[in-house]
Design a protein around this motif. Structure first.
Motif, PDB file in Angstrom:
ATOM      1  N   GLY A   1      29.050  45.006  71.668  1.00 51.87           N
ATOM      2  CA  GLY A   1      30.491  44.839  71.487  1.00 51.87           C
ATOM      3  C   GLY A   1      30.848  44.328  70.109  1.00 51.87           C
ATOM      4  N   ILE A   2      30.122  43.333  69.632  1.00 54.00           N
ATOM      5  CA  ILE A   2      30.446  42.790  68.309  1.00 54.00           C
ATOM      6  C   ILE A   2      30.063  43.786  67.217  1.00 54.00           C
ATOM      7  N   ASN A   3      29.006  44.549  67.438  1.00 53.97           N
ATOM      8  CA  ASN A   3      28.643  45.599  66.481  1.00 53.97           C
ATOM      9  C   ASN A   3      29.749  46.658  66.409  1.00 53.97           C
ATOM     10  N   MET A   4      30.283  47.046  67.565  1.00 56.11           N
ATOM     11  CA  MET A   4      31.382  48.022  67.587  1.00 56.11           C
ATOM     12  C   MET A   4      32.612  47.471  66.871  1.00 56.11           C
ATOM     13  N   ALA A   5      32.935  46.208  67.102  1.00 52.74           N
ATOM     14  CA  ALA A   5      34.090  45.597  66.436  1.00 52.74           C
ATOM     15  C   ALA A   5      33.880  45.574  64.925  1.00 52.74           C
ATOM     16  N   HIS A   6      32.680  45.222  64.490  1.00 55.46           N
ATOM     17  CA  HIS A   6      32.387  45.205  63.057  1.00 55.46           C
ATOM     18  C   HIS A   6      32.440  46.611  62.462  1.00 55.46           C
ATOM     19  N   ASN A   7      32.016  47.614  63.225  1.00 53.37           N
ATOM     20  CA  ASN A   7      32.139  49.002  62.757  1.00 53.37           C
ATOM     21  C   ASN A   7      33.611  49.362  62.553  1.00 53.37           C
ATOM     22  N   ARG A   8      34.466  48.899  63.472  1.00 52.10           N
ATOM     23  CA  ARG A   8      35.904  49.177  63.342  1.00 52.10           C
ATOM     24  C   ARG A   8      36.482  48.461  62.119  1.00 52.10           C
ATOM     25  N   ILE A   9      36.033  47.228  61.849  1.00 50.90           N
ATOM     26  CA  ILE A   9      36.489  46.531  60.639  1.00 50.90           C
ATOM     27  C   ILE A   9      36.150  47.375  59.416  1.00 50.90           C
ATOM     28  N   GLN A  10      34.905  47.851  59.360  1.00 51.56           N
ATOM     29  CA  GLN A  10      34.472  48.664  58.220  1.00 51.56           C
ATOM     30  C   GLN A  10      35.375  49.896  58.068  1.00 51.56           C
ATOM     31  N   ASN A  11      35.619  50.606  59.162  1.00 53.16           N
ATOM     32  CA  ASN A  11      36.419  51.835  59.108  1.00 53.16           C
ATOM     33  C   ASN A  11      37.877  51.575  58.740  1.00 53.16           C
ATOM     34  N   ILE A  12      38.470  50.556  59.323  1.00 49.24           N
ATOM     35  CA  ILE A  12      39.885  50.240  59.056  1.00 49.24           C
ATOM     36  C   ILE A  12      40.051  49.749  57.623  1.00 49.24           C
ATOM     37  N   ALA A  13      39.183  48.848  57.199  1.00 53.39           N
ATOM     38  CA  ALA A  13      39.301  48.297  55.847  1.00 53.39           C
ATOM     39  C   ALA A  13      38.983  49.339  54.777  1.00 53.39           C
ATOM     40  N   ASP A  14      38.114  50.300  55.109  1.00 52.81           N
ATOM     41  CA  ASP A  14      37.831  51.410  54.166  1.00 52.81           C
ATOM     42  C   ASP A  14      39.130  52.104  53.763  1.00 52.81           C
ATOM     43  N   LYS A  15      40.037  52.255  54.724  1.00 52.46           N
ATOM     44  CA  LYS A  15      41.300  52.944  54.465  1.00 52.46           C
ATOM     45  C   LYS A  15      42.249  52.104  53.623  1.00 52.46           C
ATOM     46  N   LEU A  16      41.990  50.800  53.517  1.00 53.74           N
ATOM     47  CA  LEU A  16      42.849  49.910  52.735  1.00 53.74           C
ATOM     48  C   LEU A  16      42.386  49.782  51.275  1.00 53.74           C
TER      49      LEU A  16
END
Length: 155
Positions: A139-154
């Motif tokens: 779960g925490i790995n998935m959340a961190h993957n989402r941080i990476q993907n969302i922040a990439d767009k910023l």
């Protein structure tokens, strides 16, 4: 596939260490933890309150499709050093888990990479072990993957 987020939990200890390196500048990684709009995206929950400051408080909740609250958590921010450190409590409502202490340390590796070190301390070894029986690491790995993907767009 190997998870990028590493969880280290030694037997007989009431704590765990979580580390993750991100292909993100430190400023963006830190922003992902202190800006409600970004937190909502990667956590998939509603941020009711996020006072990113010393002695601030925070509260989140998740509802099902019918609007019923299925998860609520909150706490107090005890230490807040921009782009360096956040120390806070984390308490989930209506669960057997007690209050935990979380220490987030943000580290610049290069101009484009950073590391998050999380030190999580539970009330007891038994409580920590209960958390580890859940799909916590995934779960925490998935959340961190989402941080990476969302922040990439910023960027």
């Amino acid at each position: 596939m190997e998870q990028k987020t590493k969880v280290k939990a030694e037997d007989g200890r009431q704590e765990m260490m979580i580390t993750r390196e991100f292909d993100l500048p430190l400023e963006l990684l830190f922003k992902a933890y202190v800006e409600p709009e970004i937190v909502e995206q990667w956590m998939g929950t509603k941020v009711l309150k996020l006072e990113s400051k010393k002695h601030g408080s925070w509260e989140i909740e998740t509802s099902d499709a019918g609007g019923n609250v299925v998860f609520r958590a909150g706490g107090v921010i005890h230490e807040f050093i921009p782009e360096r450190k956040i120390t806070r409590t984390f308490e989930m409502e209506n669960t057997p888990f007690g209050v935990q202490l979380e220490i987030y340390e943000f580290q610049r590796l290069t101009d484009d990479t950073s590391r998050l070190n999380m030190h999580v301390i539970y009330e007891s070894v038994a409580q920590r072990d209960q958390v580890l029986k859940l799909p916590f690491a995934q779960g925490i790995n998935m959340a961190h993957n989402r941080i990476q993907n969302i922040a990439d767009k910023l960027k």
